[in-house]
Write a protein that holds these residues in place. Structure first.
Motif, PDB file in Angstrom:
ATOM      1  N   LEU A   1     -33.928  10.353  -9.108  1.00 44.08           N
ATOM      2  CA  LEU A   1     -33.052  10.962 -10.069  1.00 44.08           C
ATOM      3  C   LEU A   1     -33.875  12.149 -10.555  1.00 44.08           C
ATOM      4  CD1 LEU A   1     -32.415   7.688 -12.441  1.00 44.08           C
ATOM      5  CD2 LEU A   1     -31.089   8.880 -10.662  1.00 44.08           C
ATOM      6  N   PRO A   2     -32.801  13.246 -10.877  1.00 48.08           N
ATOM      7  CA  PRO A   2     -31.535  13.268 -10.677  1.00 48.08           C
ATOM      8  C   PRO A   2     -31.075  13.248  -9.237  1.00 48.08           C
ATOM      9  CG  PRO A   2     -32.123  15.285 -11.520  1.00 48.08           C
ATOM     10  CD  PRO A   2     -33.558  14.457 -11.419  1.00 48.08           C
ATOM     11  N   PRO A   3     -30.078  12.685  -8.756  1.00 43.06           N
ATOM     12  CA  PRO A   3     -29.642  12.824  -7.383  1.00 43.06           C
ATOM     13  C   PRO A   3     -29.777  14.044  -6.841  1.00 43.06           C
ATOM     14  CG  PRO A   3     -28.409  11.394  -8.365  1.00 43.06           C
ATOM     15  CD  PRO A   3     -29.011  12.019  -9.609  1.00 43.06           C
ATOM     16  N   ARG A   4     -30.412  14.768  -5.666  1.00 42.19           N
ATOM     17  CA  ARG A   4     -30.101  15.980  -5.289  1.00 42.19           C
ATOM     18  C   ARG A   4     -30.229  16.028  -3.774  1.00 42.19           C
ATOM     19  NH1 ARG A   4     -35.583  18.080  -8.200  1.00 42.19           N
ATOM     20  NH2 ARG A   4     -34.782  16.688  -9.684  1.00 42.19           N
ATOM     21  N   ASN A   5     -29.959  17.190  -3.075  1.00 41.60           N
ATOM     22  CA  ASN A   5     -30.025  17.149  -1.734  1.00 41.60           C
ATOM     23  C   ASN A   5     -31.412  17.205  -1.223  1.00 41.60           C
ATOM     24  OD1 ASN A   5     -27.187  17.132  -1.475  1.00 41.60           O
ATOM     25  ND2 ASN A   5     -26.969  19.268  -1.796  1.00 41.60           N
ATOM     26  N   ALA A   6     -32.236  18.036  -1.920  1.00 41.17           N
ATOM     27  CA  ALA A   6     -33.611  18.059  -1.364  1.00 41.17           C
ATOM     28  C   ALA A   6     -34.547  18.254  -2.782  1.00 41.17           C
ATOM     29  CB  ALA A   6     -33.827  19.482  -0.565  1.00 41.17           C
ATOM     30  N   ILE A   7     -35.883  18.255  -2.443  1.00 38.89           N
ATOM     31  CA  ILE A   7     -36.968  18.262  -3.380  1.00 38.89           C
ATOM     32  C   ILE A   7     -37.858  19.339  -3.040  1.00 38.89           C
ATOM     33  CG2 ILE A   7     -38.811  16.758  -4.727  1.00 38.89           C
ATOM     34  CD1 ILE A   7     -37.013  14.459  -4.324  1.00 38.89           C
ATOM     35  N   LYS A   8     -38.137  20.041  -4.096  1.00 42.49           N
ATOM     36  CA  LYS A   8     -39.293  21.272  -3.516  1.00 42.49           C
ATOM     37  C   LYS A   8     -40.364  21.022  -4.514  1.00 42.49           C
ATOM     38  CE  LYS A   8     -37.136  24.614  -6.590  1.00 42.49           C
ATOM     39  NZ  LYS A   8     -36.223  23.543  -7.377  1.00 42.49           N
ATOM     40  N   GLU A   9     -41.427  21.811  -4.021  1.00 43.92           N
ATOM     41  CA  GLU A   9     -42.667  21.671  -4.761  1.00 43.92           C
ATOM     42  C   GLU A   9     -42.487  22.352  -6.324  1.00 43.92           C
ATOM     43  OE1 GLU A   9     -46.436  22.124  -1.960  1.00 43.92           O
ATOM     44  OE2 GLU A   9     -45.538  23.764  -2.317  1.00 43.92           O
ATOM     45  N   GLY A  10     -43.064  21.628  -7.258  1.00 44.12           N
ATOM     46  CA  GLY A  10     -42.720  21.906  -8.581  1.00 44.12           C
ATOM     47  C   GLY A  10     -41.899  21.196  -9.313  1.00 44.12           C
ATOM     48  N   ASP A  11     -41.151  20.470  -8.415  1.00 42.66           N
ATOM     49  CA  ASP A  11     -39.956  19.639  -9.199  1.00 42.66           C
ATOM     50  C   ASP A  11     -40.468  18.425  -9.749  1.00 42.66           C
ATOM     51  OD1 ASP A  11     -37.988  21.362  -8.499  1.00 42.66           O
ATOM     52  OD2 ASP A  11     -37.344  20.069  -6.741  1.00 42.66           O
ATOM     53  N   ASN A  12     -40.040  17.733 -10.935  1.00 45.12           N
ATOM     54  CA  ASN A  12     -40.223  16.675 -11.627  1.00 45.12           C
ATOM     55  C   ASN A  12     -39.411  15.615 -10.735  1.00 45.12           C
ATOM     56  OD1 ASN A  12     -42.162  17.823 -13.272  1.00 45.12           O
ATOM     57  ND2 ASN A  12     -40.686  17.850 -14.727  1.00 45.12           N
ATOM     58  N   VAL A  13     -39.752  14.493 -10.151  1.00 42.52           N
ATOM     59  CA  VAL A  13     -39.359  13.390  -9.491  1.00 42.52           C
ATOM     60  C   VAL A  13     -39.216  12.244 -10.291  1.00 42.52           C
ATOM     61  CG1 VAL A  13     -38.861  12.228  -7.240  1.00 42.52           C
ATOM     62  CG2 VAL A  13     -39.744  14.358  -7.133  1.00 42.52           C
ATOM     63  N   THR A  14     -38.206  11.537 -10.749  1.00 40.80           N
ATOM     64  CA  THR A  14     -38.099  10.192 -11.341  1.00 40.80           C
ATOM     65  C   THR A  14     -37.609   9.195 -10.208  1.00 40.80           C
ATOM     66  OG1 THR A  14     -37.781  11.305 -13.366  1.00 40.80           O
ATOM     67  CG2 THR A  14     -37.301   9.074 -13.206  1.00 40.80           C
ATOM     68  N   LEU A  15     -38.168   8.091 -10.134  1.00 41.69           N
ATOM     69  CA  LEU A  15     -37.863   7.081  -9.569  1.00 41.69           C
ATOM     70  C   LEU A  15     -37.483   6.125 -10.289  1.00 41.69           C
ATOM     71  CD1 LEU A  15     -40.982   6.866  -6.998  1.00 41.69           C
ATOM     72  CD2 LEU A  15     -38.985   7.912  -6.712  1.00 41.69           C
TER      73      LEU A  15
ATOM     74  N   GLN B   1     -32.185  27.259   3.058  1.00 37.35           N
ATOM     75  CA  GLN B   1     -31.042  27.285   2.437  1.00 37.35           C
ATOM     76  C   GLN B   1     -30.571  25.952   2.189  1.00 37.35           C
ATOM     77  OE1 GLN B   1     -28.393  28.697   5.795  1.00 37.35           O
ATOM     78  NE2 GLN B   1     -29.162  31.079   5.334  1.00 37.35           N
ATOM     79  N   GLU B   2     -31.178  24.704   2.605  1.00 35.26           N
ATOM     80  CA  GLU B   2     -30.709  23.541   2.108  1.00 35.26           C
ATOM     81  C   GLU B   2     -31.222  23.158   1.095  1.00 35.26           C
ATOM     82  OE1 GLU B   2     -32.200  24.457   5.127  1.00 35.26           O
ATOM     83  OE2 GLU B   2     -30.834  23.958   6.688  1.00 35.26           O
ATOM     84  N   VAL B   3     -32.568  23.853   0.585  1.00 35.06           N
ATOM     85  CA  VAL B   3     -33.149  23.537  -0.651  1.00 35.06           C
ATOM     86  C   VAL B   3     -32.985  24.577  -1.544  1.00 35.06           C
ATOM     87  CG1 VAL B   3     -35.491  23.230  -1.761  1.00 35.06           C
ATOM     88  CG2 VAL B   3     -34.887  22.563   0.939  1.00 35.06           C
ATOM     89  N   GLU B   4     -32.016  24.263  -2.823  1.00 32.00           N
ATOM     90  CA  GLU B   4     -31.381  25.170  -3.918  1.00 32.00           C
ATOM     91  C   GLU B   4     -32.923  25.473  -4.623  1.00 32.00           C
ATOM     92  OE1 GLU B   4     -28.792  25.173  -7.653  1.00 32.00           O
ATOM     93  OE2 GLU B   4     -28.893  23.424  -6.508  1.00 32.00           O
TER      94      GLU B   4
END
Length: 569
Positions: A240-254, A383-386
């Protein structure tokens, strides 16, 4: 006397009057009134058969008398045709009434059986279970219907189908109670039911079936849907939240989910490379993730590892290194290697910009020119990672000492001469004009725009004698001086060509390229034509030889034939 009359009384068959509870009971006498009637009376019979007289009416005096019977006080009405009415029908009125018409020599009787009915209240399910657990015998609730007469029967339904008792799965207990005052029945039916997951969102109802004046009727309750509890059979994990790709610096919730009801509230989360799980609620957050957070993440119910869910998480990254970067100062003609190195989790696109204009290719500087100076930006993105973009800039400064070239041109009228001092250098050199001999500075000049390290200063003079003009160009690097002798206006002299501007130089180069292309094209066309002609001539000569050879053979054959004829002769 009366006993004698009763013994010879003439009776009629049974007659039944049905009445709703609370209504008025109307009982016709059902006897023809004889001419010698003395009076008429109504009575009812007790369960033991003994009579109780309740109303009397004389045929002569037309007066009506009601016996002092407490339960019928103020409820009776006897009409002239001896019809008896009883208001506010009660259950106790359900008995056998008899109309009696008495003459001097006979007593006529007509019995009437009164039946009282009371419609029960709409059934409702009470004492409902807050939830039902699967594979267990649960009390679902009680179905109750009140104030019925006679008593009714209660039926349970699941999804519109009748529930029949099944040992260990469906248990129905029915009971009824009578109100001692109203004599009305209250029916209650308890249902114990073994629930399964198939009962999720399934409605349960009950009904009461009773008898009324017009026959059997049924009233249904409102539907009830129960919350079904069942254990978790499968665990799933989400990002969460659903996203196409995760990048460095993001917060990822399982988020871990169990398909039971109620859903589990606590889980064990397992991170890549960590054998020990982390106990948490249904979510676990990774803050400011880095590329080393890439891997498989798992979760399970607490206390068991037999039910595990996993998901792969890829943390995308993008590194950019521009060498050189920042502000770089170089000299005219220097070589400057430039590299933009990309490291990314997948293929990245690279774009070069110069002064906010996109370049077709990466810049290369084997010999720096003034026009190479500017602000360069190397920008890359996935391009695939916003939102994953990187950029670095290079501000290139190309310096050069002032260089001077002077030209002169006589006006077609012959009255003036134009002297131009072309200057090249960076930083922009300052130009000064002087006349040799007098040493005075000429200020009345015209200057062109400073573009790509070049510009010129122009003056127009009409010298009466020979003079020498000196152009001085100076910047932070050096001071350069150049002079030009100019004859008097009366003396003709050779004009020097003007310096070609960058724009005109490019046009000349383009024209030269066009001419060279045309010449090369013509040469190629001539070469192809020559080859074709040579092939044609070669083929023609070969054909001629074949023709001559064929003709020779024909002549030899002719001579041989002539010789053969002579021999035969």
């Amino acid at each position: 006397f009366f006993s004698l009359l009763f013994s010879f009384s003439k009776g009629l068959g049974w007659y039944t009057v049905n009445s709703a509870y609370g209504d008025t009971i109307i009982m016709p006498c059902r006897l023809d009134v004889p001419q010698n009637l003395m009076f008429g009376k109504w009575k009812y019979e007790k369960p033991d058969g003994s009579p109780v007289f309740i109303a009397f009416r004389s045929s002569t005096k037309k007066n009506v008398q009601y016996d002092d019977v407490p339960e019928y006080r103020d409820r009776l009405s006897l009409s002239e045709n001896y019809t008896l009415s009883i208001s506010n029908a009660k259950i106790s009125d359900e008995r056998r009434f008899v109309c009696m018409l008495v003459t001097e020599d006979n007593v006529f009787e007509a019995p009437t059986l009164v039946k009282v009915f009371k419609q029960p209240s709409k059934p409702e399910i009470i004492n409902k279970a807050p939830f039902l657990e699967t594979e267990q015998l649960n009390k679902l609730g009680d179905c109750i219907s009140r104030d019925s007469y006679p008593d009714g029967n209660i039926t349970w339904y699941r999804n519109g189908k009748v529930l029949q008792p099944i040992e260990g799965a469906v248990i129905i207990i029915f009971k009824k109670e009578v109100d001692p005052v109203t004599e009305l029945y209250t029916m209650t039916s308890s249902l114990e039911y073994k629930t399964t997951k198939a009962d999720i969102q399934i409605p349960f109802t009950c009904s009461v079936t009773y008898y009324g004046p017009s026959g059997q009727k049924t009233i249904h309750s409102e539907q009830e849907v129960f919350d079904i509890y069942y254990p978790t059979e499968q665990v799933t994990i989400q990002v969460l939240p659903p996203r196409n790709a995760i990048k460095e610096g993001d917060n990822v919730t399982l988020k871990c989910l169990g398909n039971g009801n109620p859903p589990p509230e606590e889980f064990m989360f397992y991170l890549p490379g960590q054998p020990e799980g982390i106990r948490s609620a249904d979510t676990y957050t990774l803050a400011d993730v880095r590329r080393n957070a890439t891997g498989d993440y798992k979760c399970s119910l607490t206390g068991t590892k037999s039910m595990v869910a996993s998901t792969a998480v890829t943390v995308h990254y993008l590194d950019l290194s521009l060498n050189p970067s920042g502000e770089v100062t170089k000299q005219l003609g220097d070589t400057l290697p430039v590299s933009c190195t990309i490291s990314a989790s997948r293929n990245a696109t690279v774009v070069w910009m110069k002064d906010n204009i996109r370049l077709r290719s990466s810049p290369s500087f084997p010999s720096l020119q003034y026009q190479d100076a500017g602000n360069y930006v190397c920008e890359t993105s996935l391009q695939e990672v916003e939102g994953l973009k990187k950029r670095e800039s290079l501000t290139l400064v190309v310096e050069g000492k002032p260089q001077i070239k002077m030209t002169k041109k006589t006006d077609p009228s012959g009255l003036s001469k134009t002297i131009i001092c072309h200057v090249e250098g960076f930083p922009k050199p300052a130009i000064q004009w002087t006349i040799t001999g007098s040493g005075s500075v000429i200020n009345q000049t015209e200057e062109s725009p400073y573009i790509n390290g070049r510009y010129y200063s122009k003056i127009i003079i009409s010298p009466e004698e020979n003079v020498t003009l000196t152009c001085t160009a100076e910047n932070q690097l050096e001071r350069t001086v150049n002079s030009l002798n100019v004859s008097a206006i009366s003396i003709p002299e050779h004009d020097e060509a003007d310096e070609i501007s960058d724009e005109n130089r490019e046009k000349v180069n383009d024209q030269a390229k066009l001419i060279v292309g045309i010449v090369v094209g013509l040469l190629l066309a001539a070469l192809v034509a020559g080859v074709v002609y040579w092939l044609y001539m070669k083929k023609s000569k070969t054909a001629s030889k074949h023709v001559n050879k064929d003709l020779g053979n024909m002549e030899e054959n002719k001579k041989l034939e002539e010789n053969n004829h002579k021999t035969e002769a």
